[in-house]
Design an enzyme around this catalytic site. Sequence first.
Site, mmCIF file in Angstrom:
data_model
loop_
_atom_site.group_PDB
_atom_site.id
_atom_site.type_symbol
_atom_site.label_atom_id
_atom_site.label_comp_id
_atom_site.label_asym_id
_atom_site.label_seq_id
_atom_site.Cartn_x
_atom_site.Cartn_y
_atom_site.Cartn_z
ATOM 1 N N LYS A 174 23.260 -14.124 27.821
ATOM 2 C CA LYS A 174 24.362 -14.484 28.725
ATOM 3 C C LYS A 174 25.624 -13.719 28.327
ATOM 4 C CE LYS A 174 25.544 -18.727 26.131
ATOM 5 N NZ LYS A 174 26.928 -18.473 25.782
ATOM 6 N N GLN A 183 34.433 -41.816 30.421
ATOM 7 C CA GLN A 183 34.418 -42.195 31.837
ATOM 8 C C GLN A 183 32.999 -42.482 32.336
ATOM 9 O OE1 GLN A 183 37.180 -39.931 34.388
ATOM 10 N NE2 GLN A 183 37.537 -38.626 32.607
ATOM 11 N N VAL A 238 26.181 -23.937 19.128
ATOM 12 C CA VAL A 238 27.595 -23.673 18.809
ATOM 13 C C VAL A 238 28.236 -22.861 19.917
ATOM 14 C CG1 VAL A 238 27.196 -23.777 16.334
ATOM 15 C CG2 VAL A 238 27.003 -21.552 17.475
ATOM 16 N N THR A 239 29.558 -23.040 20.037
ATOM 17 C CA THR A 239 30.359 -24.079 19.414
ATOM 18 C C THR A 239 30.549 -25.231 20.403
ATOM 19 O OG1 THR A 239 32.500 -23.107 20.114
ATOM 20 C CG2 THR A 239 31.620 -22.418 17.977
ATOM 21 N N ASP A 272 23.337 -20.327 21.413
ATOM 22 C CA ASP A 272 24.037 -19.287 20.647
ATOM 23 C C ASP A 272 23.999 -19.447 19.121
ATOM 24 O OD1 ASP A 272 24.596 -18.623 23.239
ATOM 25 O OD2 ASP A 272 26.771 -18.744 23.075
ATOM 26 N N CYS A 281 30.883 -22.840 24.057
ATOM 27 C CA CYS A 281 29.672 -22.554 24.845
ATOM 28 C C CYS A 281 28.837 -23.796 25.148
ATOM 29 C CB CYS A 281 28.861 -21.470 24.158
ATOM 30 S SG CYS A 281 29.698 -19.873 24.240
ATOM 31 N N LYS A 324 30.426 -17.715 28.452
ATOM 32 C CA LYS A 324 30.319 -18.893 27.598
ATOM 33 C C LYS A 324 29.274 -19.860 28.145
ATOM 34 C CE LYS A 324 33.689 -17.211 25.140
ATOM 35 N NZ LYS A 324 33.298 -16.328 23.998
ATOM 36 N N GLU A 327 24.906 -15.279 23.368
ATOM 37 C CA GLU A 327 26.050 -14.641 24.015
ATOM 38 C C GLU A 327 26.127 -13.197 23.548
ATOM 39 O OE1 GLU A 327 29.868 -16.572 23.413
ATOM 40 O OE2 GLU A 327 30.971 -14.858 24.241
HETATM 41 N N1 TIU Z 1 28.961 -19.501 21.650
HETATM 42 C C1 TIU Z 1 30.276 -19.733 21.703
HETATM 43 O O1 TIU Z 1 30.727 -20.865 21.590
HETATM 44 N N2 TIU Z 1 31.110 -18.618 21.800
HETATM 45 C C2 TIU Z 1 32.378 -18.579 21.289
HETATM 46 O O2 TIU Z 1 33.082 -17.585 21.438
HETATM 47 N N3 TIU Z 1 32.809 -19.669 20.565
HETATM 48 C C3 TIU Z 1 33.955 -19.808 19.882
HETATM 49 O O3 TIU Z 1 34.231 -20.915 19.410
HETATM 50 N N4 TIU Z 1 34.740 -18.748 19.698
#
Ligand code: TIU
Length: 234
Positions: free
Chosen positions: A137, A210, A165-166, A32, A170, A140, A80
Amino acid sequence: MLNSSKSRLGVIRAEPEPIKLDLSSTALVIIDMQRDFMEPGGFGETLGNDVSQLARAVKPIGAVLEAARDTGMLVIHTREGHLPDLSDAPPAKVERGAPSLRIGDPGPMGRILIRGEAGHDIIPELYPLDSEVVIDKPGKGAFYATELSEVLERYGIENLLVCGVTTEVCVNTTVREANDRGYRCIVISDGCASYFPEFHEMGLKMIKAQGGIFGWVADSVAVLEAMRGSAAGE
Ligand code: TIU
């Protein structure tokens, strides 16, 4: 040719422990890296986030992407986003919170988080080559409601180098999905970023805790060493 039958072993200096991988059955998955998350005026900013927090991941990802291209590793980019009629966007997602603009509303980079709009596209620095895989997609995680499993099976992939990210949203969701499907995930620490530095840190800790409950964590230098290292050709 991608993923030749000849194995190429590499050892990544990772946490919680080093991991030896066959790089010929390893793919780079870039999550993303879209204008909607990275730039002002997109989805990330509408949620109230400081998008400048994500910029630090671009260079490390660029270096690993270049190495993947040089070594013929399969590269997969994800995005996304939703169809223009929002038929794949659950109301529970669209209606949530009090963003300045909702998914589908017109913004400065086109409709927020909608496929085909400027904001939905990947940032120019990391733009996919025509030969690379792009997975669209709606959620997430990169496995939910996508063809990712089929792509990985077709290329004989067993290991994933994951960045993007993030970190805690995701990237973590995708790593958890992949781990349950039997993939070894190595998350590139400096190739991920969050709007919240503390969530980035904890998101990485959760993966490697872990004994590596979801996978391994390594920085881009360690990943590059393994990709370009002396083990290649073994
Ligand atoms: N790609 C992804 O992480 N989508 C999000 O909405 N991330 C946020 O941190 N909002």
